[in-house]
Design a protein around this motif. Structure first.
Motif, PDB file in Angstrom:
ATOM      1  N   GLY A 104       5.684   5.020  -6.365  1.00 21.25           N
ATOM      2  CA  GLY A 104       5.065   4.821  -7.727  1.00 21.25           C
ATOM      3  C   GLY A 104       3.863   3.715  -6.887  1.00 21.25           C
ATOM      4  O   GLY A 104       4.095   3.203  -5.868  1.00 21.25           O
ATOM      5  N   PRO A 105       2.567   3.335  -7.863  1.00 22.92           N
ATOM      6  CA  PRO A 105       1.242   3.499  -7.111  1.00 22.92           C
ATOM      7  C   PRO A 105       1.881   1.734  -6.990  1.00 22.92           C
ATOM      8  O   PRO A 105       2.080   1.185  -8.072  1.00 22.92           O
ATOM      9  CB  PRO A 105       0.281   3.515  -8.082  1.00 22.92           C
ATOM     10  N   LEU A 106       0.897   1.452  -5.732  1.00 20.55           N
ATOM     11  CA  LEU A 106       0.399  -0.003  -6.397  1.00 20.55           C
ATOM     12  C   LEU A 106      -0.624  -0.648  -6.530  1.00 20.55           C
ATOM     13  O   LEU A 106      -1.749   0.137  -6.662  1.00 20.55           O
ATOM     14  CB  LEU A 106       0.733  -0.831  -4.849  1.00 20.55           C
ATOM     15  N   VAL A 107      -0.809  -1.785  -7.580  1.00 19.52           N
ATOM     16  CA  VAL A 107      -1.626  -1.878  -8.538  1.00 19.52           C
ATOM     17  C   VAL A 107      -3.388  -2.343  -8.041  1.00 19.52           C
ATOM     18  O   VAL A 107      -4.345  -2.082  -8.042  1.00 19.52           O
ATOM     19  CB  VAL A 107      -2.119  -3.285  -9.189  1.00 19.52           C
ATOM     20  N   TRP A 108      -2.732  -2.864  -6.701  1.00 21.62           N
ATOM     21  CA  TRP A 108      -4.231  -3.323  -5.733  1.00 21.62           C
ATOM     22  C   TRP A 108      -3.808  -2.467  -4.009  1.00 21.62           C
ATOM     23  O   TRP A 108      -2.741  -2.617  -3.729  1.00 21.62           O
ATOM     24  CB  TRP A 108      -4.330  -4.584  -5.406  1.00 21.62           C
ATOM     25  N   GLY A 193       3.353  -6.602 -16.931  1.00 22.70           N
ATOM     26  CA  GLY A 193       2.149  -6.383 -16.212  1.00 22.70           C
ATOM     27  C   GLY A 193       1.480  -6.289 -15.226  1.00 22.70           C
ATOM     28  O   GLY A 193       2.047  -6.650 -14.455  1.00 22.70           O
ATOM     29  N   ASN A 194       0.063  -5.414 -15.015  1.00 25.41           N
ATOM     30  CA  ASN A 194       0.520  -5.129 -13.339  1.00 25.41           C
ATOM     31  C   ASN A 194      -0.386  -6.374 -12.828  1.00 25.41           C
ATOM     32  O   ASN A 194      -0.155  -6.449 -11.852  1.00 25.41           O
ATOM     33  CB  ASN A 194      -1.469  -4.564 -14.679  1.00 25.41           C
ATOM     34  N   MET A 195      -0.786  -7.353 -13.317  1.00 25.06           N
ATOM     35  CA  MET A 195      -1.510  -8.988 -12.710  1.00 25.06           C
ATOM     36  C   MET A 195       0.168  -9.186 -11.973  1.00 25.06           C
ATOM     37  O   MET A 195      -0.358  -9.177 -10.778  1.00 25.06           O
ATOM     38  CB  MET A 195      -2.158  -9.303 -13.704  1.00 25.06           C
TER      39      MET A 195
HETATM   40  C1  LIG Z   1      -2.150  -0.309 -14.139  1.00 30.38           C
HETATM   41  O1  LIG Z   1      -1.726   0.171 -13.042  1.00 30.38           O
HETATM   42  C2  LIG Z   1      -2.075   1.186 -13.184  1.00 30.38           C
HETATM   43  C3  LIG Z   1      -2.346   1.609 -11.250  1.00 30.38           C
HETATM   44  O2  LIG Z   1      -3.064   1.034 -11.202  1.00 30.38           O
HETATM   45  C4  LIG Z   1      -2.628   2.115 -14.203  1.00 30.38           C
HETATM   46  O3  LIG Z   1      -2.485   3.177 -13.899  1.00 30.38           O
HETATM   47  C5  LIG Z   1      -2.422   1.281 -15.456  1.00 30.38           C
HETATM   48  O4  LIG Z   1      -3.787   1.851 -16.103  1.00 30.38           O
HETATM   49  C6  LIG Z   1      -3.114   0.040 -15.227  1.00 30.38           C
HETATM   50  N1  LIG Z   1      -2.577  -0.456 -16.588  1.00 30.38           N
HETATM   51  C7  LIG Z   1      -3.776  -1.962 -16.896  1.00 30.38           C
HETATM   52  C8  LIG Z   1      -3.120  -1.726 -18.504  1.00 30.38           C
HETATM   53  O5  LIG Z   1      -4.674  -2.012 -16.906  1.00 30.38           O
END
Ligand SMILES: *[C@@H]1O[C@H](CO)[C@@H](O)[C@H](O)[C@H]1NC(C)=O
Ligand SMILES: *[C@@H]1O[C@H](CO)[C@@H](O)[C@H](O)[C@H]1NC(C)=O
Ligand SMILES: *[C@@H]1O[C@H](CO)[C@@H](O)[C@H](O)[C@H]1NC(C)=O
Ligand SMILES: *[C@@H]1O[C@H](CO)[C@@H](O)[C@H](O)[C@H]1NC(C)=O
Length: 373
Positions: A104-108, A193-195
């Motif tokens: 699975g990907p990391l956000v940052w 959530g992502n943050m």
């Molecule tokens: C959350 O992060 C993922 C992976 O980077 C991305 O694909 C997704 O669009 C992001 N969701 C939001 C709500 O920003």
């Protein structure tokens, strides 16, 4: 209530007078902020060297951001800046992508982000290009045995490089203080959530798991890990306004060259980013309690190791044990002071304190002056 102001500031001033037990610090990071420099200086700690390495930013950007900051503070001439690691020991952009594909990907993703472009070029950066950070870290420790505290707030790569040259180095330092090593964040990551997922992702360790394992299990006289508590203080408009008011207003911040470091911290409108993009003062919090350990309100002692199996969703994350249940053979473990609570109010007051002092003559006078605004 105007007449109480003097008393309040007298109390604030006395709140930061407990002397720091540390005298010298080497600052290694993947980018610099003013408070990384100013908090140690406020604590009367000598910065024996600074370095930038690849992590959240490329090496050239990490060194570049530290160089800009030293220039803004007029400290280029008395704080040496070096280049650290260009890339992790083993991990790289491709294997990182493979790992993300599996787990699975990391956000940052920092400097591993696809299409990352450097912001700086080497020729515009003021740093000592005759040497390298790992070598200078070793020299700094040799020059003052048992006195240098190593502050590493990016990947552990550069410190690991020093250990491959001089494995006994940790014993001759005062200790290691790091940013990273989050615990118990899985539910928060899954539901916040992502943050929030980003806040609890241990990118500093994940980008170089092998270096992290080497460094965090080495024989430091003390190893201090903040992690969770570093997510607890954010820049706020209110905090910015407290600073701006004391340095003569926002127009002054925008135009007065003596206030460049303030401008870099508060921005041209002294408005904090909204919650969806505002980031905690991660490294700055570590700098604060490193300079003033009495800001630490509670801590626990743990044994730890870093997962170094690429076939693991926890590759680059720490695993902790109690002393008695920690593995004694096989996986090498380290012993850490894990900080669980800090004095947030006092840290915010200290932020106001450092930015309302004039550091521009530090190289000449060895301390801050009052602003003459
Ligand atoms: C959350 O992060 C993922 C992976 O980077 C991305 O694909 C997704 O669009 C992001 N969701 C939001 C709500 O920003
Ligand atoms: C770390 O943060 C998470 C999420 O806020 C929390 O549930 C957990 O108790 C914290 N762990 C420690 C050891 O402080
Ligand atoms: C500051 O405010 C002005 C006027 O509202 C705006 O044009 C500018 O983009 C803002 N600057 C930043 C860095 O947010
Ligand atoms: C910058 O520092 C130098 C000493 O290194 C000092 O002579 C000079 O006055 C400082 N400049 C400013 C603008 O404070």
């Amino acid at each position: 209530m105007k007449f109480t102001a003097g008393i309040v500031s007298a109390l604030l001033a006395s709140a930061v007078t407990a002397a720091s037990p540390y005298k010298k610090i080497f600052i290694e990071n993947d980018g610099c902020t003013g408070l990384n420099i100013l908090f140690p200086l406020l604590g009367d700690i000598e910065i024996v060297g600074m370095s930038g390495s690849m992590g959240s930013y490329s090496r050239v950007d990490a060194v570049g951001s530290c160089s800009t900051l030293l220039a803004d503070l007029n400290m280029t001439s008395c704080i040496p800046l070096y280049a650290g690691a260009e890339h992790p020991l083993l991990f790289n952009k491709n294997t990182f992508k493979v790992w993300e594909t599996l787990y699975g990907p990391l956000v940052w993703e920092g400097a591993f982000t696809a299409g990352y472009e450097d912001s700086y070029t080497w020729d515009e950066i003021n740093y000592d290009d005759t040497t390298f950070a790992a070598v200078e870290l070793i020299k700094a420790v040799k020059a003052a045995p048992h006195e240098v505290l190593v502050y590493a707030a990016g990947t552990m790569t550069t410190v690991a490089q020093a250990l491959t040259i001089w494995p006994e180095m940790p014993k001759y330092t005062r200790g290691l203080t790091i940013m990273g090593g989050y615990l118990d964040g899985q539910i928060a990551q899954a539901t916040g959530g992502n943050m929030t997922s980003d806040l609890f992702s241990d990118i500093n360790l994940i980008q170089d798991p092998e270096a992290a394992q080497m460094v965090l299990t080495a024989d430091w006289p003390e190893l201090i890990i903040g992690a969770n508590v570093t997510n607890t203080i954010y820049p706020t408009t209110e905090l910015f306004e407290r600073i701006v008011e004391k340095v003569g207003g926002i127009e002054n911040v925008r135009t007065n060259p003596d206030l460049k470091a303030v401008l870099a911290f508060v921005g041209e409108n002294a408005t904090a980013p909204d919650a969806s993009t505002n980031l905690p003062l991660w490294d700055e919090i570590v700098s604060a309690y490193t300079a003033y350990p009495d800001l630490i309100k509670s801590e626990i002692k743990i044994k730890l190791a870093v997962d170094t199996s690429i076939a693991s969703p926890f590759y680059g994350n720490i695993r902790v044990w109690s002393e008695e249940l920690a593995p004694k053979h096989g996986v090498k473990t380290g012993t850490a002071r894990w900080i669980t609570d800090i004095d947030r109010e006092r840290i915010e007051n200290m932020i106001v304190d450092v930015y309302t002092k004039n550091w521009n003559e530090y190289c000449k006078v060895g301390g801050p002056l009052d602003f003459d605004l």
